[in-house]
Design a protein around this motif. Sequence first.
Motif, mmCIF file in Angstrom:
data_model
loop_
_atom_site.group_PDB
_atom_site.id
_atom_site.type_symbol
_atom_site.label_atom_id
_atom_site.label_comp_id
_atom_site.label_asym_id
_atom_site.label_seq_id
_atom_site.Cartn_x
_atom_site.Cartn_y
_atom_site.Cartn_z
ATOM 1 N N ASN A 53 54.208 50.392 37.114
ATOM 2 C CA ASN A 53 54.591 50.508 38.389
ATOM 3 C C ASN A 53 53.566 50.041 39.560
ATOM 4 O O ASN A 53 54.080 49.503 40.562
ATOM 5 N N ILE A 54 52.397 50.468 39.418
ATOM 6 C CA ILE A 54 51.349 50.124 40.259
ATOM 7 C C ILE A 54 51.243 48.347 40.044
ATOM 8 O O ILE A 54 51.111 47.588 41.245
ATOM 9 N N VAL A 55 51.226 47.916 39.040
ATOM 10 C CA VAL A 55 51.335 46.521 38.855
ATOM 11 C C VAL A 55 52.363 45.851 39.367
ATOM 12 O O VAL A 55 52.079 44.686 40.071
ATOM 13 N N GLY A 56 53.522 46.323 39.230
ATOM 14 C CA GLY A 56 54.753 45.682 40.008
ATOM 15 C C GLY A 56 54.746 45.752 41.489
ATOM 16 O O GLY A 56 55.233 44.712 41.961
ATOM 17 N N THR A 57 53.997 46.784 41.854
ATOM 18 C CA THR A 57 53.816 46.888 43.494
ATOM 19 C C THR A 57 52.968 45.841 43.856
ATOM 20 O O THR A 57 53.072 45.258 44.905
ATOM 21 N N LEU A 58 51.761 45.917 43.091
ATOM 22 C CA LEU A 58 50.559 44.886 43.356
ATOM 23 C C LEU A 58 51.174 43.537 43.372
ATOM 24 O O LEU A 58 50.691 42.597 44.103
ATOM 25 N N VAL A 59 51.954 43.065 42.448
ATOM 26 C CA VAL A 59 52.462 41.818 42.356
ATOM 27 C C VAL A 59 53.400 41.431 43.542
ATOM 28 O O VAL A 59 53.275 40.287 44.107
ATOM 29 N N GLN A 60 54.095 42.402 43.870
ATOM 30 C CA GLN A 60 54.801 42.223 45.318
ATOM 31 C C GLN A 60 53.736 41.854 46.363
ATOM 32 O O GLN A 60 54.259 40.962 47.323
ATOM 33 N N ILE A 61 52.638 42.486 46.594
ATOM 34 C CA ILE A 61 51.658 42.296 47.631
ATOM 35 C C ILE A 61 51.182 40.708 47.497
ATOM 36 O O ILE A 61 51.248 40.044 48.566
ATOM 37 N N GLY A 62 51.012 40.278 46.240
ATOM 38 C CA GLY A 62 50.443 39.188 45.785
ATOM 39 C C GLY A 62 51.455 38.020 46.172
ATOM 40 O O GLY A 62 50.988 37.014 46.454
ATOM 41 N N LEU A 63 52.641 38.518 46.226
ATOM 42 C CA LEU A 63 53.602 37.539 46.491
ATOM 43 C C LEU A 63 54.038 37.411 47.906
ATOM 44 O O LEU A 63 54.920 36.523 48.410
ATOM 45 N N GLY A 64 53.535 38.080 48.670
ATOM 46 C CA GLY A 64 53.580 38.486 50.077
ATOM 47 C C GLY A 64 55.029 39.001 50.423
ATOM 48 O O GLY A 64 55.501 38.979 51.646
ATOM 49 N N GLU A 65 55.544 39.801 49.443
ATOM 50 C CA GLU A 65 56.717 40.522 49.717
ATOM 51 C C GLU A 65 56.610 41.976 50.269
ATOM 52 O O GLU A 65 57.351 42.661 50.750
ATOM 53 N N ARG A 66 55.145 42.148 50.253
ATOM 54 C CA ARG A 66 54.839 43.604 50.776
ATOM 55 C C ARG A 66 53.570 43.464 51.216
ATOM 56 O O ARG A 66 52.763 42.651 50.840
ATOM 57 N N ASP A 67 53.085 44.402 52.342
ATOM 58 C CA ASP A 67 51.729 44.456 52.891
ATOM 59 C C ASP A 67 50.894 45.331 52.212
ATOM 60 O O ASP A 67 51.202 46.354 51.991
ATOM 61 N N ALA A 68 49.533 44.779 52.044
ATOM 62 C CA ALA A 68 48.526 45.508 51.353
ATOM 63 C C ALA A 68 48.303 46.865 52.217
ATOM 64 O O ALA A 68 47.960 47.894 51.559
ATOM 65 N N GLY A 69 48.067 46.831 53.397
ATOM 66 C CA GLY A 69 48.046 47.868 54.207
ATOM 67 C C GLY A 69 49.192 49.069 54.381
ATOM 68 O O GLY A 69 48.797 50.223 54.459
ATOM 69 N N GLY A 70 50.284 48.756 53.625
ATOM 70 C CA GLY A 70 51.419 49.629 53.328
ATOM 71 C C GLY A 70 51.015 50.683 52.475
ATOM 72 O O GLY A 70 51.825 51.765 52.361
ATOM 73 N N LEU A 71 49.929 50.520 51.587
ATOM 74 C CA LEU A 71 49.677 51.274 50.277
ATOM 75 C C LEU A 71 49.785 52.732 50.763
ATOM 76 O O LEU A 71 50.371 53.499 49.878
ATOM 77 N N PRO A 72 48.794 53.285 51.764
ATOM 78 C CA PRO A 72 48.701 54.649 51.863
ATOM 79 C C PRO A 72 50.069 55.466 52.297
ATOM 80 O O PRO A 72 50.614 56.257 51.740
ATOM 81 N N ALA A 73 50.819 54.651 53.026
ATOM 82 C CA ALA A 73 52.175 55.207 53.400
ATOM 83 C C ALA A 73 52.879 55.438 52.382
ATOM 84 O O ALA A 73 53.723 56.249 52.038
ATOM 85 N N LEU A 74 52.957 54.349 51.353
ATOM 86 C CA LEU A 74 53.804 54.292 50.241
ATOM 87 C C LEU A 74 53.585 55.567 49.283
ATOM 88 O O LEU A 74 54.422 56.301 48.695
ATOM 89 N N ILE A 75 52.333 55.830 49.141
ATOM 90 C CA ILE A 75 51.925 56.952 48.305
ATOM 91 C C ILE A 75 52.324 58.359 48.969
ATOM 92 O O ILE A 75 52.779 59.044 48.351
#
Lengths: 244, 244
Positions: A197-219
């Motif tokens: 699930n972490i990798v699936g989320t990281l790939v979204q970031i890599g594809l520009g579908e999600r912002d890297a800075g949003g990870l603390p809020a996601l957690i």
Amino acid sequence: MNVRLTLEYDGTDYRGWQIQPGGPTIQGILEEALAVLLKQPARILGSGRTDAGVHARGQVANFACPDGRDLTRIQRGLNALTPDDMTIRAVEAASPSFDARRDARRRVYEYRLWNHPWRSVFNDRYSWHVRRPLRVDAMREALAALEGEHDFSCFRAAGCGAATAVRRIYHNELFLWEDHWVYRVEATGYLRHMVRNIVGTLVQIGLGERDAGGLPALIDSRDRTQAGPTAPARGLFLVEVCYE
Amino acid sequence: MNVRLTLEYDGTDYRGWQIQPGGPTIQGILEEALAVLLKQPARILGSGRTDAGVHARGQVANFACPDGRDLTRIQRGLNALTPDDMTIRAVEAASPSFDARRDARRRVYEYRLWNHPWRSVFNDRYSWHVRRPLRVDAMREALAALEGEHDFSCFRAAGCGAATAVRRIYHNELFLWEDHWVYRVEATGYLRHMVRNIVGTLVQIGLGERDAGGLPALIDSRDRTQAGPTAPARGLFLVEVCYE
């Protein structure tokens, strides 16, 4: 005599480590082979379960062995009696109290991403093929937020039986290896599907579908529906289990 | 329009590159797929034949294509119509005179040795498993004698159709990669089974069954029966074909 096994396996054709109905499991195949060698029922305890389709390069397990058995012969016998997608790398005497699951201090997983317009003949079985180019810098930016102790509910699959969702990631990184991007993570333990699930989320970031800075809020959200999809099992390897 | 293909394949299930009776070949599979796409019989010329069971990471070929065809669509079509153990990495317009075989200036092969008491689950399909420890220093000592222009009759398999056994090895080396020993060799061309026969001889040296210093005399003998056995096809990769 308490005996420690170290083994590798290609998980493609298995329903995972743990014995369950509906198909072959690593534990099931090993216990059958061991029972033949010991001429008595055998029970093998793994350091942890790997899911269906997940591979291992350094899974550790232990079992109770009648005294006086030649461990080299047991290793040879297990390798002869198990299929070719499984190799027992070491069979060693362990202290009487050694428990492969309870005593594990750190488990290291790696996840391989094949980021290329075309499938890789040689790595397809062992990686997730992501065709569109990944912005690896953005993915790396997100890694720091994952380290440390957190409630990882947002990366926890339904059906996870753990009492708490708090885990500590000691270290995680993303590096290039043989044309692959490899995500490597070290923690004491994991929730169900947590690495995928972490990798699936990281790939979204890599594809520009999600912002890297949003990870603390996601957690902080502790909400599984806010995180990315579960990456396929084929890319995941249990690499190493560390003991004191 | 003359078109250049770059492709990789897992040779395990093929009778080699060249069309022949008795089983599927890389060339045969490619020509069938291309004929479907072009709606006319197609002929594909490879940079060289690989033997049954030999793999390629960078095989090059060319074919005559009706003008005005979209090469991206041809690449997509070939990848869709060929099995998963084959990937077309590139389809590019080439100069009218380009000939994948005749114009090749250098062909690079690699041979992987898995030197470990136990089989490798993940690499067994792509390496020769040598169980006894290899003295790699001795094997490396032998490499210098192979470089340069020589009559390589001692490494030439029966049935080799080449007019002369003289070949020039520009460079050869033995290095560690991911727990494997890899023998890498660069030459304009090779005799039948030449790389595998060299590897079989180097392994004898590594096992202490043959002296590294004896290689010049072996080459001078021009006698196939004096050299080592043919290493298995599974460890061999055509890595790269270089053009001007």
